[in-house]
Structure formats: structure tokens, C-alpha cells
Design an enzyme around this catalytic site. Structure first.
Site, mmCIF file in Angstrom:
data_model
loop_
_atom_site.group_PDB
_atom_site.id
_atom_site.type_symbol
_atom_site.label_atom_id
_atom_site.label_comp_id
_atom_site.label_asym_id
_atom_site.label_seq_id
_atom_site.Cartn_x
_atom_site.Cartn_y
_atom_site.Cartn_z
ATOM 1 C CD GLU A 42 -18.875 -29.263 8.775
ATOM 2 O OE1 GLU A 42 -19.228 -28.199 8.243
ATOM 3 O OE2 GLU A 42 -19.421 -29.768 9.761
ATOM 4 C CG ASP A 78 -5.973 -27.725 5.590
ATOM 5 O OD1 ASP A 78 -6.712 -28.665 5.232
ATOM 6 O OD2 ASP A 78 -6.183 -26.549 5.236
ATOM 7 C CB SER A 79 -1.442 -28.389 1.872
ATOM 8 O OG SER A 79 -1.982 -29.675 1.649
ATOM 9 C CG PHE A 161 -0.848 -35.421 -4.509
ATOM 10 C CD1 PHE A 161 -1.874 -34.665 -3.945
ATOM 11 C CD2 PHE A 161 0.403 -35.372 -3.887
ATOM 12 C CE1 PHE A 161 -1.664 -33.908 -2.805
ATOM 13 C CE2 PHE A 161 0.623 -34.619 -2.744
ATOM 14 C CZ PHE A 161 -0.415 -33.875 -2.198
ATOM 15 C CG ASP A 164 2.454 -31.950 -7.336
ATOM 16 O OD1 ASP A 164 2.847 -30.875 -6.846
ATOM 17 O OD2 ASP A 164 2.366 -32.994 -6.671
ATOM 18 C CG HIS A 189 3.566 -27.139 -0.084
ATOM 19 N ND1 HIS A 189 4.139 -27.921 -1.052
ATOM 20 C CD2 HIS A 189 2.262 -27.545 0.008
ATOM 21 C CE1 HIS A 189 3.215 -28.737 -1.548
ATOM 22 N NE2 HIS A 189 2.082 -28.526 -0.922
HETATM 23 P P1 ITT Z 1 -6.771 -34.779 4.004
HETATM 24 O O1 ITT Z 1 -7.636 -33.635 4.484
HETATM 25 O O2 ITT Z 1 -7.383 -36.132 4.280
HETATM 26 O O3 ITT Z 1 -5.354 -34.680 4.467
HETATM 27 P P2 ITT Z 1 -7.114 -33.565 1.395
HETATM 28 O O4 ITT Z 1 -6.657 -33.939 0.020
HETATM 29 O O5 ITT Z 1 -8.569 -33.235 1.609
HETATM 30 O O6 ITT Z 1 -6.655 -34.731 2.400
HETATM 31 P P3 ITT Z 1 -6.442 -30.816 2.125
HETATM 32 O O7 ITT Z 1 -7.773 -30.554 2.721
HETATM 33 O O8 ITT Z 1 -5.221 -30.351 2.854
HETATM 34 O O9 ITT Z 1 -6.202 -32.379 1.909
HETATM 35 O O10 ITT Z 1 -6.419 -30.264 0.652
HETATM 36 C C1 ITT Z 1 -5.246 -29.976 0.044
HETATM 37 C C2 ITT Z 1 -5.438 -29.979 -1.456
HETATM 38 O O11 ITT Z 1 -4.495 -29.025 -1.993
HETATM 39 C C3 ITT Z 1 -5.066 -31.319 -2.060
HETATM 40 O O12 ITT Z 1 -6.173 -32.183 -2.173
HETATM 41 C C4 ITT Z 1 -4.512 -30.880 -3.419
HETATM 42 O O13 ITT Z 1 -5.567 -30.611 -4.291
HETATM 43 C C5 ITT Z 1 -3.831 -29.563 -3.098
HETATM 44 N N1 ITT Z 1 -2.413 -29.801 -2.760
HETATM 45 C C6 ITT Z 1 -1.841 -29.694 -1.529
HETATM 46 N N2 ITT Z 1 -0.549 -30.039 -1.563
HETATM 47 C C7 ITT Z 1 -0.290 -30.383 -2.838
HETATM 48 C C8 ITT Z 1 0.851 -30.867 -3.496
HETATM 49 O O14 ITT Z 1 1.996 -31.095 -2.843
HETATM 50 N N3 ITT Z 1 0.766 -31.136 -4.792
HETATM 51 C C9 ITT Z 1 -0.383 -30.945 -5.458
HETATM 52 N N4 ITT Z 1 -1.526 -30.527 -4.921
HETATM 53 C C10 ITT Z 1 -1.485 -30.238 -3.612
#
Ligand code: ITT
Length: 206
Positions: A42, A78-79, A161, A164, A189
């Protein structure tokens, strides 16, 4: 002694980028799935750093239970995408924006429509990435990287992904989905945050 990195992510797009960026560390880099860890995490932190630490701690606890914690650094990313015109939305909620299972075609089209009529200089946005690592001895490290850009007027490109295809970088005259993997990793980033984490790890491993 550090022998291995287990990366706490279920996002296939991320893991590809991460393995390429960490390739020169001379350590085995595997996803949590490859390490046999399956855990529902979570992500209820209010910052990217907090969420990245939540992921590393959860996976480290699983590896500990499995007796596989020795020599292993657990790392997580986390991004998110911050759009200034939308008060930095979707931010830490980027993955959950409009629902986890909603396609990025729909999410991207929605964000473009929310910026309808907004001029170039008010379409500023950034991708932010925090990396967290927990070392075999329990020490915790974090790093952060950012790439500045603008939200485009239509989806462009099919690399990368997530968001982007709508993230336009004026410096390159294209979206991050139009960059190849190597070009994106050099400026993104995630690339910047991982390079900084790599420097911290290299100092510790010296
Ligand atoms: P994990 O928690 O399992 O790592 P997640 O996809 O849920 O996978 P995050 O909670 O960090 O990851 O959510 C980050 C979201 O931000 C990700 O799903 C994308 O929608 C967006 N994102 C982050 N970095 C990106 C990138 O390099 N290019 C495009 N979208 C990005």
C-alpha cells in the site's frame, strides 16, 4: 558484501530502464518477481521518497522471511508526472490517476483535454523520480531526479511507457516516447536518480 540488487517494482517499463542503467555496477539486478517475492504494497506515503521507502521495506521484510536478505540491496522507484496548470496533479497519484487499470490512451487523452486552450508556456510539467535503497545492514539511502518538459497537444511516439507520449521536451523537440531507450535513460528523472544512487552505492562499496 553487496552481491545483488532486488528491485521492488511490478512495472515492466521501469524494470527495463533500471536494468540498463545499473548494468555497469557489476551486480546482479533482478525484479522482485524474479526474486520470488509477491506482496501487495500500500503506497500511502505523501512524498515520492516515502513511497519508495515503503516499497523497499516491504520487499526487504519478505526476503528476510525467505532467508534471502544476505548480500542484497533492495531498491525501489516511486515516480510521477507533475503538471503545473493542474496544481501538480497527478503527482504521487500518477499510477492511480483515473484508476490503476485504466489504459494510458485514456489517461493521456484526459490530461490533454484538461489542458485544452492552455498556451505553450503554461503547459509546463516534470517527471520526478525518487529511488530508495535499503542495504544488507539496514541502512537506508534515497536519491531524486527530475526532467522538465511540457504537456503536448497529442500523443506522439511509442517508446517508453505511461505518460511518455504526452511529455514533450523542448530541448529535444520531441516527447520522451520518441526518444530511444538509451537517450531517455541519459536525461530522464529515473536515469538521473539512479546515477546519483549508483554514486552513493559505489562510495559504500569502495
Ligand atoms: P511500482 O510501484 O510497482 O514500481 P507503478 O507503475 O505503480 O509501479 P509508481 O507508483 O511509481 O509506479 O507510479 C509511477 C507512475 O508515474 C507510472 O505508473 C507512470 O504512470 C508515471 N511515470 C513515472 N515515470 C514515468 C516515465 O518514465 N514515463 C512515463 N510515465 C512515467
Amino acid at each position: 558484501m553487496i552481491e545483488k540488487i532486488v528491485f521492488a517494482t511490478g512495472n515492466v517499463g521501469k524494470i527495463k530502464e533500471i536494468q540498463a542503467i545499473l548494468a555497469d555496477l557489476d551486480l546482479e539486478v533482478v525484479s522482485m518477481k524474479e526474486a520470488g517475492v509477491s506482496v501487495d504494497i500500500e503506497e500511502n506515503g505523501s512524498t515520492y521518497e516515502e513511497n519508495a521507502l515503503i516499497k523497499t521495506r516491504a520487499v526487504a521484510a519478505c526476503l528476510e522471511k525467505m532467508g534471502q536478505r544476505e548480500g542484497t540491496v533492495v531498491m525501489a522507484d516511486d515516480s510521477g508526472l507533475e503538471i503545473d496548470y493542474l496544481n501538480r496533479e497527478p503527482g504521487v497519484y500518477s499510477a492511480r490517476y483515473m484508476g490503476e487499470d485504466t489504459s494510458y490512451r485514456i489517461k493521456n487523452a484526459n490530461l490533454i483535454s484538461r489542458l485544452e486552450g492552455v498556451e505553450d508556456d503554461r503547459r509546463t510539467a516534470r517527471f520526478v523520480c525518487a529511488i530508495a535503497a535499503v542495504l544488507p545492514d539496514g541502512r537506508e539511502l534515497t536519491s531524486r531526479g527530475v526532467i522538465e518538459g511540457r504537456i503536448g497537444y497529442e500523443e506522439k511516439g511509442s517508446n517508453g511507457f505511461g505518460y511518455d507520449p504526452i511529455f514533450y521536451v523542448p530541448e529535444f523537440g520531441c516527447t520522451t516516447a520518441e526518444l530511444n531507450a538509451e537517450e531517455k535513460n541519459r536525461v530522464s528523472h529515473r536515469g538521473n536518480a539512479l546515477q546519483e544512487m549508483k554514486r552513493q552505492l559505489q562510495r559504500i562499496m569502495e
